[in-house]
Design a protein around this motif. Sequence first.
Motif, PDB file in Angstrom:
ATOM      1  N   UNK A   1     -17.244  -5.132  -4.961  1.00 44.84           N
ATOM      2  CA  UNK A   1     -16.111  -4.996  -5.889  1.00 44.84           C
ATOM      3  C   UNK A   1     -15.832  -3.546  -6.279  1.00 44.84           C
ATOM      4  N   UNK A   2     -16.880  -2.762  -6.477  1.00 46.35           N
ATOM      5  CA  UNK A   2     -16.723  -1.370  -6.885  1.00 46.35           C
ATOM      6  C   UNK A   2     -16.032  -0.557  -5.782  1.00 46.35           C
ATOM      7  N   UNK A   3     -16.450  -0.752  -4.544  1.00 41.73           N
ATOM      8  CA  UNK A   3     -15.833  -0.054  -3.398  1.00 41.73           C
ATOM      9  C   UNK A   3     -14.369  -0.444  -3.257  1.00 41.73           C
ATOM     10  N   UNK A   4     -14.082  -1.727  -3.465  1.00 40.35           N
ATOM     11  CA  UNK A   4     -12.703  -2.234  -3.332  1.00 40.35           C
ATOM     12  C   UNK A   4     -11.814  -1.629  -4.424  1.00 40.35           C
ATOM     13  N   UNK A   5     -12.326  -1.602  -5.646  1.00 42.08           N
ATOM     14  CA  UNK A   5     -11.590  -1.031  -6.768  1.00 42.08           C
ATOM     15  C   UNK A   5     -11.319   0.463  -6.523  1.00 42.08           C
ATOM     16  N   UNK A   6     -12.328   1.175  -6.041  1.00 39.38           N
ATOM     17  CA  UNK A   6     -12.215   2.600  -5.724  1.00 39.38           C
ATOM     18  C   UNK A   6     -11.158   2.826  -4.637  1.00 39.38           C
ATOM     19  N   UNK A   7     -11.158   1.960  -3.626  1.00 39.76           N
ATOM     20  CA  UNK A   7     -10.192   2.064  -2.535  1.00 39.76           C
ATOM     21  C   UNK A   7      -8.766   1.975  -3.093  1.00 39.76           C
ATOM     22  N   UNK A   8      -8.506   1.013  -3.986  1.00 38.40           N
ATOM     23  CA  UNK A   8      -7.162   0.884  -4.562  1.00 38.40           C
ATOM     24  C   UNK A   8      -6.812   2.129  -5.380  1.00 38.40           C
ATOM     25  N   UNK A   9      -7.780   2.650  -6.144  1.00 37.06           N
ATOM     26  CA  UNK A   9      -7.523   3.861  -6.944  1.00 37.06           C
ATOM     27  C   UNK A   9      -7.212   5.064  -6.053  1.00 37.06           C
ATOM     28  N   UNK A  10      -7.783   5.102  -4.852  1.00 39.08           N
ATOM     29  CA  UNK A  10      -7.520   6.202  -3.914  1.00 39.08           C
ATOM     30  C   UNK A  10      -6.186   6.037  -3.188  1.00 39.08           C
ATOM     31  N   UNK A  11      -5.661   4.821  -3.136  1.00 42.98           N
ATOM     32  CA  UNK A  11      -4.429   4.556  -2.396  1.00 42.98           C
ATOM     33  C   UNK A  11      -3.183   4.474  -3.276  1.00 42.98           C
ATOM     34  N   UNK A  12      -3.360   4.168  -4.559  1.00 39.03           N
ATOM     35  CA  UNK A  12      -2.220   3.990  -5.465  1.00 39.03           C
ATOM     36  C   UNK A  12      -2.358   4.892  -6.689  1.00 39.03           C
ATOM     37  N   UNK A  13      -1.220   5.314  -7.230  1.00 32.06           N
ATOM     38  CA  UNK A  13      -1.232   6.092  -8.477  1.00 32.06           C
ATOM     39  C   UNK A  13      -1.538   5.128  -9.635  1.00 32.06           C
TER      40      UNK A  13
ATOM     41  N   UNK B   1     -10.447   3.740   7.467  1.00 36.58           N
ATOM     42  CA  UNK B   1     -11.110   4.848   6.781  1.00 36.58           C
ATOM     43  C   UNK B   1     -10.791   4.907   5.301  1.00 36.58           C
ATOM     44  N   UNK B   2     -10.681   3.743   4.659  1.00 34.59           N
ATOM     45  CA  UNK B   2     -10.427   3.684   3.219  1.00 34.59           C
ATOM     46  C   UNK B   2      -8.958   3.812   2.825  1.00 34.59           C
ATOM     47  N   UNK B   3      -8.081   3.973   3.807  1.00 31.99           N
ATOM     48  CA  UNK B   3      -6.646   4.105   3.539  1.00 31.99           C
ATOM     49  C   UNK B   3      -5.917   2.852   4.005  1.00 31.99           C
ATOM     50  N   UNK B   4      -4.983   2.369   3.179  1.00 28.71           N
ATOM     51  CA  UNK B   4      -4.172   1.216   3.564  1.00 28.71           C
ATOM     52  C   UNK B   4      -3.124   1.717   4.557  1.00 28.71           C
ATOM     53  N   UNK B   5      -3.241   1.256   5.798  1.00 30.48           N
ATOM     54  CA  UNK B   5      -2.374   1.676   6.891  1.00 30.48           C
ATOM     55  C   UNK B   5      -0.901   1.416   6.571  1.00 30.48           C
ATOM     56  N   UNK B   6      -0.060   2.460   6.664  1.00 27.79           N
ATOM     57  CA  UNK B   6       1.401   2.394   6.451  1.00 27.79           C
ATOM     58  C   UNK B   6       1.821   2.100   5.008  1.00 27.79           C
ATOM     59  N   UNK B   7       0.914   2.204   4.056  1.00 21.74           N
ATOM     60  CA  UNK B   7       1.257   1.934   2.653  1.00 21.74           C
ATOM     61  C   UNK B   7       2.342   2.882   2.143  1.00 21.74           C
ATOM     62  N   UNK B   8       2.224   4.173   2.466  1.00 20.52           N
ATOM     63  CA  UNK B   8       3.201   5.153   1.989  1.00 20.52           C
ATOM     64  C   UNK B   8       4.606   4.767   2.472  1.00 20.52           C
ATOM     65  N   UNK B   9       4.724   4.406   3.739  1.00 19.33           N
ATOM     66  CA  UNK B   9       6.025   4.013   4.294  1.00 19.33           C
ATOM     67  C   UNK B   9       6.543   2.753   3.586  1.00 19.33           C
ATOM     68  N   UNK B  10       5.666   1.794   3.341  1.00 25.73           N
ATOM     69  CA  UNK B  10       6.067   0.553   2.652  1.00 25.73           C
ATOM     70  C   UNK B  10       6.566   0.860   1.238  1.00 25.73           C
ATOM     71  N   UNK B  11       5.850   1.737   0.520  1.00 27.04           N
ATOM     72  CA  UNK B  11       6.260   2.114  -0.836  1.00 27.04           C
ATOM     73  C   UNK B  11       7.605   2.840  -0.816  1.00 27.04           C
ATOM     74  N   UNK B  12       7.805   3.718   0.180  1.00 27.14           N
ATOM     75  CA  UNK B  12       9.078   4.438   0.312  1.00 27.14           C
ATOM     76  C   UNK B  12      10.230   3.472   0.558  1.00 27.14           C
TER      77      UNK B  12
END
Length: 184
Positions: free
Chosen positions: A96-108, A62-73
Amino acid sequence: MNHHANILITYKSVTGFTKEYAERIAGELEPDIPCTLMDFQKVTVTEISKYDTVVFGSRLVGGTVDSLKKALDLFGQSSASRLLLFATGATPMEAAESISEMWQNNLTKTQLQDFPHFYMPSGLRYERMPWFEKMAMTIFSALMKRKKSKTSYEESLAQAIANSYDISSRDYVLPLVACLGADN
């Protein structure tokens, strides 16, 4: 090439695509650049701290990188100095636009600058999906098919999610491998 930098490649994989990409990355690095491959479920701060560089890969849900928050922590609490990220998903590389948007939504903004991040198209494997995800996809697919006036994107999406498919390729790991190789 010096071999002081040790690399941990860790992945969270449900249908197998992310694990396959992690194995491809390791395969491209070895034997020149030694690395350790590890399922993310086994990763701890202590484990990460044994490495200079960590590569974390997971799937998009759903546009979120699974377990990313835990990995960053875990990375933040460890003594590892470098983190690279990769995400796998059913979206083709052309979006490319969707992919770029996805990263912007998942990372600061800072994380986008600090952590090299890569997207690797994979596909769908309904036969390996947890039943609730399979149900959600089946319902979404049915709704997309029934929709009267579809945009060309919706039309291609409806076709893409109707069945399992594999658009993964060794080529998609090469930019990440080059990024790792540049520092070794």
